[in-house]
Write an enzyme that holds these catalytic residues in place. Structure first.
Site, mmCIF file in Angstrom:
data_model
loop_
_atom_site.group_PDB
_atom_site.id
_atom_site.type_symbol
_atom_site.label_atom_id
_atom_site.label_comp_id
_atom_site.label_asym_id
_atom_site.label_seq_id
_atom_site.Cartn_x
_atom_site.Cartn_y
_atom_site.Cartn_z
ATOM 1 N N HIS A 138 -115.556 -5.494 18.667
ATOM 2 C CA HIS A 138 -116.772 -6.009 18.062
ATOM 3 C C HIS A 138 -117.155 -7.290 18.769
ATOM 4 O O HIS A 138 -116.310 -8.053 19.192
ATOM 5 C CB HIS A 138 -116.581 -6.236 16.566
ATOM 6 C CG HIS A 138 -116.782 -4.968 15.815
ATOM 7 N ND1 HIS A 138 -116.066 -3.846 16.122
ATOM 8 C CD2 HIS A 138 -117.627 -4.616 14.831
ATOM 9 C CE1 HIS A 138 -116.463 -2.868 15.328
ATOM 10 N NE2 HIS A 138 -117.405 -3.310 14.540
ATOM 11 N N LYS A 184 -124.074 -4.766 3.507
ATOM 12 C CA LYS A 184 -125.417 -5.135 3.975
ATOM 13 C C LYS A 184 -126.481 -4.358 3.193
ATOM 14 O O LYS A 184 -127.575 -4.843 2.937
ATOM 15 C CB LYS A 184 -125.521 -4.831 5.468
ATOM 16 C CG LYS A 184 -126.802 -5.280 6.096
ATOM 17 C CD LYS A 184 -126.734 -5.120 7.597
ATOM 18 C CE LYS A 184 -128.064 -4.716 8.123
ATOM 19 N NZ LYS A 184 -128.329 -3.317 8.214
#
Length: 883
Positions: A138, A546
């Site tokens: 990431h 999210k």
């Protein structure tokens, strides 16, 4: 000051002093004075001196463009050094991890003291331990690899300086080396100029294996064995290695067009090459060590007359030759040469294991156990943990890519459009084709580039040596056909074994439907026959948070896991839950021990599989000693969770969580999706747009180049809010929901949940940690410097919400202040705030200057842009997590 922290403080202050001398030598007294003034103002501002806070703001606003970069770099580098000191402290005899390997001993003692647990039960739990750590590239590892190497060496110097018995001249030598390392770091550009390619990311993963895990894993197993012998009189079998490493680097193509079938093929070869390289070094040591003559008849029969004089060496030299031939062939393949496979090419772990284990058994039988249990045992354990592939790879692709590929195929064959079929029709078609003996793909078919890429990836999986690819993960999985489609594509590529295929459920709706999807799949006879009693399911933490906010997402994750565990148990299927959590709270990160014990009962029976992301890889596995510490923590937590599972939550607690979930999700979405001012506010109050300029990972920051918050990846979304210290995704909605339930007269019930239910207490603990890192005056300063006045009321509203949230969380947890039960983390945050605050103030100023220039149609000043990038990296270091 607590004794435990004084050693850390003195190291931090010593490193700061050396950095100061370096800055003075490089840039002169006046810059150092400027930095020192800012540091003192920041310290006094933190202590509550408002006049000094104002002076801090003015001083930073008035810096000339020439002063920006040196000041930003000074504070950023200081934070990297503070993190290094803290990392050392966590493994030093004076610090924290005097106690971490102890975790295993503590856990075993705790388990032995439970009257209902026999020693035999504990042994069985140890034997079924399974821990798979999946390293992902990431883009949150902001620190350059070259600087990481220097920090590892700084760590080594701190370790030697801690030795009271070293002579003065040695101490002086070490201090000189520290000065050199800090000067080298100062004169190195801390911001990458180019985005890393997927191959660069994979090499970064291999570097972690070589520099830390290669030594750390055998050390951890020695520690585990020692504790088991001491507490249970039980020795670990040689072949028992409960930990494996897998990587997404070079395999994760979800939303990353740079990861192609060719890249995956290259990374698989590179990984095997690195394995031969590391095993060659091990075997070289064994060639020189195993000079013994006495051997068992079995070993002598194995080596024949030719090897009778030095049987162990003979076997090791043979293995060395095979490794060298394998390495040469892999090297040629990596250069693009097509060579026939040499005789003795190593493709399976058994080929490495057998000669080594034959030596081990013979040494043990001939009374040379002390030699067998030396380097040879470590190498045997590395074969089990890393083996021929070094790290296995997961393939990850989005579900719609498979649907589109099959749609294109069915249209070409003239049998309809798969994409528009109902779920029932899709399943009927897929099961028919999976049962069919004839191939489905026509030979002369020329598919589109996108479909060709999907098919080529399946081809790479089919060609790779079995065992080098761990699983195929389907992101945004929604239906049973999503899973069957991948099995069909793999069958068409000619894969000859049942590849684990894991659906990833990652939005609120998908988590809520996960159990239905898996129940339908398990009711298909063909599917049950294929999976042979084993199923992996991945739970997405970041996208669900999210989508729905952290409270609703965490409850949906819990319920999905709980339902899946019960369904699989009933069906007699061993379920492995694969947790896709990030380092930050908004992406599911939590201290490992707390996180594992807060999962539903039974969730670790099939072992633990979890992603380790970005900067967390360095914090948890950056040094062999830290690797031992992290693996010990996981081991203790898994044993405890399996043998002393948390209680099933009461029905009334579940109802309260349902209520909290609905209220928090409504509030969260009310702001993030429905408030028309929210996206403009987000874009101006955070460095979201500027983050795109940082060459972090090989993956684009957005799934679609245009679009609002929903198209942003979870990582930049979290990263941006971490930078301006509002930390919004990690708390928005949670406190309001708690407040509402308190107002309904259920505070005592919430307090009981906090006391008696690890899931709930971990949630509150994570909220406290976020609030401790957040800072409302800094968030307000970003608004004043960067946000249109018309949007100020929204910022104020959000900050007020956070203030109210803190009060309600403290009331339920019965704490007088944040992090009361984790003073070590509170201390660490306070220590870094003094250096992070100036970077935040400076960042707001730099964003202001950069955007102002853009408004006026001017080219941004490169000094401003470079300093801005440094503040982003520095704040990430200060917050100890990015996204």
């Amino acid at each position: 000051m607590n004794e435990q922290y004084s050693a850390l403080r003195s190291n931090v202050s010593m490193l700061g002093k050396v950095l100061g001398e370096t800055i003075k030598d490089a840039l002169g007294e006046h810059i150092l004075e400027r930095v020192e003034t800012i540091r003192k103002l920041s310290k006094s501002s933190r202590a509550g001196n408002d006049a000094n806070r104002q002076e801090l703001l003015t001083t930073l606003q008035n810096l000339s463009n020439d002063e920006l970069l040196p000041v930003a770099r000074a504070f950023s580098q200081f934070l990297n050094l503070a993190n290094t000191a803290e990392q050392y402290h966590s493994i030093s005899p004076k610090g924290e991890a005097a106690s971490n390997p102890e975790v295993i001993a503590r856990t075993l003692r705790k388990l032995k003291n439970q009257p209902e647990l026999s020693e035999d039960t504990i042994k069985k739990a140890v034997e079924s331990l399974s821990l798979e750590l999946v390293l992902t590239a990431h883009p949150t590892e902001i620190t350059r690899r070259t600087l990481i190497h220097k920090m590892v060496e700084v760590n080594a110097c701190l370790k030697q300086l801690d030795n009271k018995d070293i002579a003065d001249y040695e101490r002086n030598q070490l201090m000189r080396r520290l000065r050199q390392l800090i000067a080298q770091s100062w004169h190195t550009d801390e911001i990458r100029k180019l985005r890393p390619s997927p191959v660069d990311e994979a090499k970064w993963g291999f570097a972690v294996v070589e520099n830390s895990l290669w030594q750390g894993v055998p050390n951890y197993l020695r520690e585990l064995n020692e504790q088991l012998e001491e507490n249970l009189g039980y020795k670990l079998p040689v072949e028992f290695v409960p930990v494996r490493f897998t990587s997404w680097m070079g395999g994760d193509r979800d939303g990353n067009p740079n990861v192609t079938a060719d890249i995956t093929r290259h990374v698989l070869l590179l990984s095997r090459w690195k394995a031969t390289d590391l095993f060659l070094k091990d075997i070289q040591v064994l060639v020189s060590e195993l000079s013994m003559v006495e051997a068992t008849p079995e070993l002598l029969a194995l080596v024949g007359e030719e090897g009778a004089a030095e049987p162990y060496r003979y076997l090791m030299k043979n293995l060395r030759s095979r490794l060298m031939a394998t390495q040469a062939w892999l090297e040629a393949r990596l250069k693009g040469e097509e060579l026939p496979k040499p005789e003795g090419l190593l493709t399976q772990n058994e080929e490495l294991w057998e000669p080594l284990y034959a030596c081990y058994q013979s040494l043990q039988a001939c009374g040379m156990g002390i030699i067998a249990n030396g380097d040879l045992l470590d190498t045997l354990r590395r074969v089990k943990c890393f083996g021929v592939p070094l790290v296995r790879i997961d393939i990850r692709q989005e579900s719609t890519r498979h649907t589109e590929a099959l749609g294109e195929l069915t249209r070409y064959l003239g049998i309809g459009d798969y994409e528009s079929w109902s779920e029932a029709d899709k399943q009927a078609f897929l099961i028919r084709e999976l049962n069919s003996k004839r191939p489905l793909l026509p030979r002369n078919w020329q598919p589109s580039a996108e479909t060709r890429e999907v098919l080529d990836t399946c081809q790479v999986i089919a060609e790779a040596p079995q065992g080098s690819i761990a699983a195929y993960v389907i992101s945004m999985a929604k239906t049973p056909s999503d899973v069957l489609a991948v099995h069909l594509l793999l069958k068409e590529a000619g894969i000859g074994f049942a590849m684990p295929v894991a659906p990833l459920f990652e939005t609120l709706d998908d988590l809520n439907n996960a159990n239905d999807v898996m129940t339908q799949l398990l009711n298909i006879d063909w599917y049950r026959g294929l999976i042979q009693g084993k199923q992996m399911v991945m739970i997405g933490y970041s996208d669900s948070a999210k989508d729905a906010g952290v409270m609703a997402a965490s409850w949906a994750q819990y319920q999905a896991q709980d339902a899946l565990i019960k369904t699989c148990e009933k069906a007699g299927i061993e379920l492995t839950l694969f947790h896709g959590r990030g380092g930050s709270i908004g992406r599911g990160g939590a201290p490992a021990h707390a996180a594992l014990l807060s999962q539903p009962p039974g969730s670790l029976k099939g072992g633990l599989r979890v992603t380790e992301q970005g900067e967390m890889i360095r914090f948890k596995y950056g040094l062999p000693e830290i690797t031992v510490s992290s693996l010990s923590l996981y081991t203790g937590a898994i044993l405890e969770a399996n043998l002393l599972p948390p209680p099933e939550p009461k029905e009334s607690w579940r109802r309260i969580m349902d209520e909290l979930s609905v209220i928090s999700c409504d509030l969260y979405r009310g702001y993030v999706r429905e408030n028309k001012d929210f996206v403009p506010y987000f874009r101006s109050a955070t460095p979201e747009q500027e983050l795109g300029k940082l060459p972090l990972g090989s993956r684009p920051a957005k799934r679609r180049p245009t679009g609002g918050v929903e198209s942003l990846r979870a990582i930049p979304w979290i990263f941006a809010w971490t930078q301006n210290r509002l930390m919004l995704p990690a708390w928005l909605g949670a406190g309001t929901a708690l407040q509402k339930v308190v107002e309904d007269g259920k505070q005592s019930e919430l307090e009981a949940m906090c006391r008696d239910w690890p899931f709930f207490s971990t949630r509150l603990g994570m909220l406290e940690m976020v609030f401790a890192k957040a800072d409302l005056w800094l968030a307000e300063y970003y608004d004043q410097r960067l946000v249109d006045k018309a949007l100020w009321p929204l910022g104020k509203e959000l900050r007020n919400l956070q203030e109210e949230d803190i009060k309600v969380v403290l009331a339920i947890a019965n704490d007088s202040h944040l992090m009361a039960d984790l003073p070590w983390i509170a201390e660490s945050i306070q220590l870094r705030n003094i250096y992070t605050d100036p970077l935040n103030v400076l960042q707001a100023e730099l964003l202001h200057r950069s955007r102002q220039a853009e408004k006026e149609g001017q080219e941004p000043d490169p000094r401003v842009e470079q300093a801005l990038m440094v503040t982003i990296a520095g704040i990430a270091a200060g917050m100890r997590n990015t996204g």
